[in-house]
Design a protein around this motif. Sequence first.
Motif, PDB file in Angstrom:
ATOM      1  N   ALA A 210       0.827  -1.214   0.000  1.00  0.00           N
ATOM      2  CA  ALA A 210       0.000   0.000   0.000  1.00  0.00           C
ATOM      3  C   ALA A 210       0.855   1.255   0.000  1.00  0.00           C
ATOM      4  O   ALA A 210       0.522   2.254  -0.659  1.00  0.00           O
ATOM      5  CB  ALA A 210      -0.928  -0.008   1.218  1.00  0.00           C
ATOM      6  N   LYS A 211       1.974   1.219   0.704  1.00  0.00           N
ATOM      7  CA  LYS A 211       2.868   2.375   0.738  1.00  0.00           C
ATOM      8  C   LYS A 211       3.502   2.611  -0.625  1.00  0.00           C
ATOM      9  O   LYS A 211       3.637   3.763  -1.072  1.00  0.00           O
ATOM     10  CB  LYS A 211       3.938   2.136   1.807  1.00  0.00           C
ATOM     11  CG  LYS A 211       4.949   3.261   1.942  1.00  0.00           C
ATOM     12  CD  LYS A 211       5.976   2.936   3.005  1.00  0.00           C
ATOM     13  CE  LYS A 211       7.026   4.034   3.102  1.00  0.00           C
ATOM     14  NZ  LYS A 211       8.066   3.703   4.117  1.00  0.00           N
ATOM     15  N   SER A 233       0.160  -4.393  -9.220  1.00  0.00           N
ATOM     16  CA  SER A 233       0.000  -5.716  -9.833  1.00  0.00           C
ATOM     17  C   SER A 233      -0.032  -6.815  -8.778  1.00  0.00           C
ATOM     18  O   SER A 233      -0.826  -7.764  -8.875  1.00  0.00           O
ATOM     19  CB  SER A 233       1.137  -5.961 -10.830  1.00  0.00           C
ATOM     20  OG  SER A 233       1.025  -7.222 -11.425  1.00  0.00           O
ATOM     21  N   CYS A 234       0.808  -6.685  -7.746  1.00  0.00           N
ATOM     22  CA  CYS A 234       0.795  -7.666  -6.656  1.00  0.00           C
ATOM     23  C   CYS A 234      -0.540  -7.643  -5.909  1.00  0.00           C
ATOM     24  O   CYS A 234      -1.093  -8.701  -5.560  1.00  0.00           O
ATOM     25  CB  CYS A 234       1.949  -7.385  -5.699  1.00  0.00           C
ATOM     26  SG  CYS A 234       3.596  -7.677  -6.392  1.00  0.00           S
ATOM     27  N   ALA A 235      -1.058  -6.441  -5.646  1.00  0.00           N
ATOM     28  CA  ALA A 235      -2.332  -6.338  -4.933  1.00  0.00           C
ATOM     29  C   ALA A 235      -3.473  -6.947  -5.750  1.00  0.00           C
ATOM     30  O   ALA A 235      -4.331  -7.655  -5.211  1.00  0.00           O
ATOM     31  CB  ALA A 235      -2.630  -4.869  -4.611  1.00  0.00           C
ATOM     32  N   CYS A 236      -3.491  -6.703  -7.061  1.00  0.00           N
ATOM     33  CA  CYS A 236      -4.538  -7.268  -7.910  1.00  0.00           C
ATOM     34  C   CYS A 236      -4.460  -8.795  -7.956  1.00  0.00           C
ATOM     35  O   CYS A 236      -5.481  -9.489  -7.876  1.00  0.00           O
ATOM     36  CB  CYS A 236      -4.421  -6.690  -9.317  1.00  0.00           C
ATOM     37  SG  CYS A 236      -4.747  -4.913  -9.440  1.00  0.00           S
ATOM     38  N   LEU A 251      -6.558  -4.812   0.657  1.00  0.00           N
ATOM     39  CA  LEU A 251      -6.237  -4.971  -0.764  1.00  0.00           C
ATOM     40  C   LEU A 251      -7.227  -4.208  -1.647  1.00  0.00           C
ATOM     41  O   LEU A 251      -6.831  -3.555  -2.630  1.00  0.00           O
ATOM     42  CB  LEU A 251      -6.229  -6.452  -1.134  1.00  0.00           C
ATOM     43  CG  LEU A 251      -5.081  -7.302  -0.576  1.00  0.00           C
ATOM     44  CD1 LEU A 251      -5.303  -8.766  -0.908  1.00  0.00           C
ATOM     45  CD2 LEU A 251      -3.737  -6.834  -1.114  1.00  0.00           C
ATOM     46  N   ILE A 252      -8.507  -4.286  -1.304  1.00  0.00           N
ATOM     47  CA  ILE A 252      -9.514  -3.552  -2.080  1.00  0.00           C
ATOM     48  C   ILE A 252      -9.293  -2.051  -1.952  1.00  0.00           C
ATOM     49  O   ILE A 252      -9.472  -1.295  -2.918  1.00  0.00           O
ATOM     50  CB  ILE A 252     -10.923  -3.954  -1.620  1.00  0.00           C
ATOM     51  CG1 ILE A 252     -11.184  -5.430  -1.929  1.00  0.00           C
ATOM     52  CG2 ILE A 252     -11.981  -3.093  -2.295  1.00  0.00           C
ATOM     53  CD1 ILE A 252     -12.527  -5.935  -1.457  1.00  0.00           C
ATOM     54  N   GLN A 253      -8.858  -1.614  -0.779  1.00  0.00           N
ATOM     55  CA  GLN A 253      -8.625  -0.191  -0.569  1.00  0.00           C
ATOM     56  C   GLN A 253      -7.495   0.315  -1.458  1.00  0.00           C
ATOM     57  O   GLN A 253      -7.533   1.458  -1.937  1.00  0.00           O
ATOM     58  CB  GLN A 253      -8.294   0.064   0.907  1.00  0.00           C
ATOM     59  CG  GLN A 253      -8.169   1.534   1.271  1.00  0.00           C
ATOM     60  CD  GLN A 253      -9.460   2.292   1.078  1.00  0.00           C
ATOM     61  OE1 GLN A 253     -10.525   1.802   1.428  1.00  0.00           O
ATOM     62  NE2 GLN A 253      -9.382   3.487   0.519  1.00  0.00           N
ATOM     63  N   ILE A 254      -6.485  -0.520  -1.694  1.00  0.00           N
ATOM     64  CA  ILE A 254      -5.385  -0.127  -2.594  1.00  0.00           C
ATOM     65  C   ILE A 254      -5.920   0.121  -3.999  1.00  0.00           C
ATOM     66  O   ILE A 254      -5.574   1.108  -4.658  1.00  0.00           O
ATOM     67  CB  ILE A 254      -4.298  -1.218  -2.603  1.00  0.00           C
ATOM     68  CG1 ILE A 254      -3.664  -1.342  -1.212  1.00  0.00           C
ATOM     69  CG2 ILE A 254      -3.229  -0.910  -3.644  1.00  0.00           C
ATOM     70  CD1 ILE A 254      -2.671  -2.486  -1.104  1.00  0.00           C
TER      71      ILE A 254
END
Length: 670
Positions: A210-211, A233-236, A251-254
């Motif tokens: 997130a950072k 890409s990692c979060a998705c 993760l959704i917040q990112i």
Amino acid sequence: MAIARASKRRRISPPESPLSTQPLLYDGLASRASGWNLEQQYEQRPREQKKVSESTRLPIKTAEGRIERLASPESEQETVESSFGSDGEDASDTQETEVEERSVEIPVRQQVIEAKEELARIGTLLGENPEEHIGGFRKIAEIGASPNATVKQLALATQLAVYKDIIPGYRIRPLGELDSSEKVSKEVRKLRSFEQALVTNYQNYIKEVAKCAKSSGDSSSGDKASIATVAISCACTLLLAVPHFNFRSELIQILVDKLSTRNRDGDFVKCLETLEKLFREDDDGNPSLDGVTQLSKLIKARDYRIDESVLNTFLHLRLLSEFSSRGSQNRIDKTDSTDARKVKFKKEFRTKKYRKILKERKAVEKEFQEADAIVSHEERDRLQAETLKIVFVTYFRILKTRVPNLTGAVLEGLAKYAHLINQDFFGDLLETLKGVISSASFEDSTPGEPEDDTQDVPENPTSQHDPLRSTLLSTTTAFTLLEGQDAARSASALHLDLSFFTTHLYKTLHSFALNPDIELSSKTLRLPDPHAPSSQPTTTTNNKVNLKTPSVLLLRALSSILLPRSVPPLRVAAFVKQLSICSLHLPEKSAQAVLGLLLQVMKVHGRKVAALWNTEERKGDGVFDALRGDVEGSNPFASTVWEGELLRCHYVPAVREAVKGMERLVREIK
């Protein structure tokens, strides 16, 4: 001969020593010699030897391909020893300086190669036995703290691959006081320790992602932007791979934070596609509820200044095809069905012991269901009901606010969700749709007025709405609300009057027929109009509401008005006459579609409008007024469908055949 005997030599005394002349001093030295420690004196004697310095530098590869190990210069060591004494702080500063110098001296390419090898080694160990090498997560995070952008990207990707492989298929809950105090076996204690360590390291990884993702779209720093792309890409990937695991909301917040930006780049599109895929493949209901909740908060926080594609993600929810109840912005009505009745079974005799066993078995099955994350149908319906209420609240707020660039997307969404809207919600919704049509008509009637320079310029001028298109969407939505239900009963019970939409569509038929872009959608590739004013966007950039062309929307609205069997004859005749006139000006594909619709109308209402093809059977007096706003007052039976004679000479063979087929059907009716 006798052997001569050797003469005896006389012993000569050695010369006298000076000590012999001092008997007292000699006696004192002899008495003290026994206390001398000659080995200690020899050990403390300074020695002259060459110092051998051990090289702490890593080997390097020269340009010729040889691997050499560099030795530390003696001058640096002597300088350090002379500058700093034996103080602890000076020694630590010296070590830090040496480490920094060594890290600077290592080439960047060599750092990347070493980081790859170390990450591969740690990742292999974690993949083989994560419980024994749980400290590897911390080591990978330390490698990822490198200032080198490439090394940081490699560390993020390595952690992603490792977490995807070892994350279990269930959600790990935090341990309570009762869990910590109870006695468990060694295996259970080891498993709990591993799970808590996994959750802790995974949480730290999500925070780091997130950072890093906050720098997405920052063109001033290339390294930060590239790291942000990898982080998004990692979060998705994690959101799609393990949506059931902990920290799904983070993760959704990112992704939602990225969708709140104005820059529609590759990361924006990837986040959008990820949310759409999450909504389509959600079997649980919780991920969709989290995603819709955060998107709704984003839209409200941004004061509805978002891209319309963000709002269109609601059209990919599975409740469109699975949910059976009807709802509004504040409640959900459960459908009454005969299946809900309890089936009576013959009571079976069970002993007390057997009932106890069944009770324990049900408790165990319930625990297994919770562990396997099995969601019952009732729970999924409850989650989908909450999701539907949030969607309706968002749509209704946007319609009340009259956001121009989102009106089309909201109307398209309401048309999709029309079969799920509660009848008590129809009245307010229809009044809002009437307001949308009225405002669109006002904008369309004053196209030549100069715009006020003091007005705010929209953030995305390419997403401004088309008044004619908004009219079609509003009309289609209004009639779609009653489709699939008992429209007569609903209209009579709720006093719904849809004549406003019918009259307005009748008045705008000529405008649609003269629209050159009636067969163009937002995906149509064409050159802009060179004669269009530079200050106004072209029509192609306006069509950003959905993928349907205005021709398709017009046919949908006309089908909802004309095909029901309860339509009055005057209304059918007026529309048939107007559509016959419009078909002379429409492009060939739209003309074929309109004539096909008229053919269906003739099959349903042929006896009502057959007089339009026979001048001897005119039922009305006066003159037909095609520009009259009132449908029934236009006097359609005072005219005939003479446009058919012109359409017989149309340059498209399909149009000529459609006209002949319609006239053949009229002759059969007579």
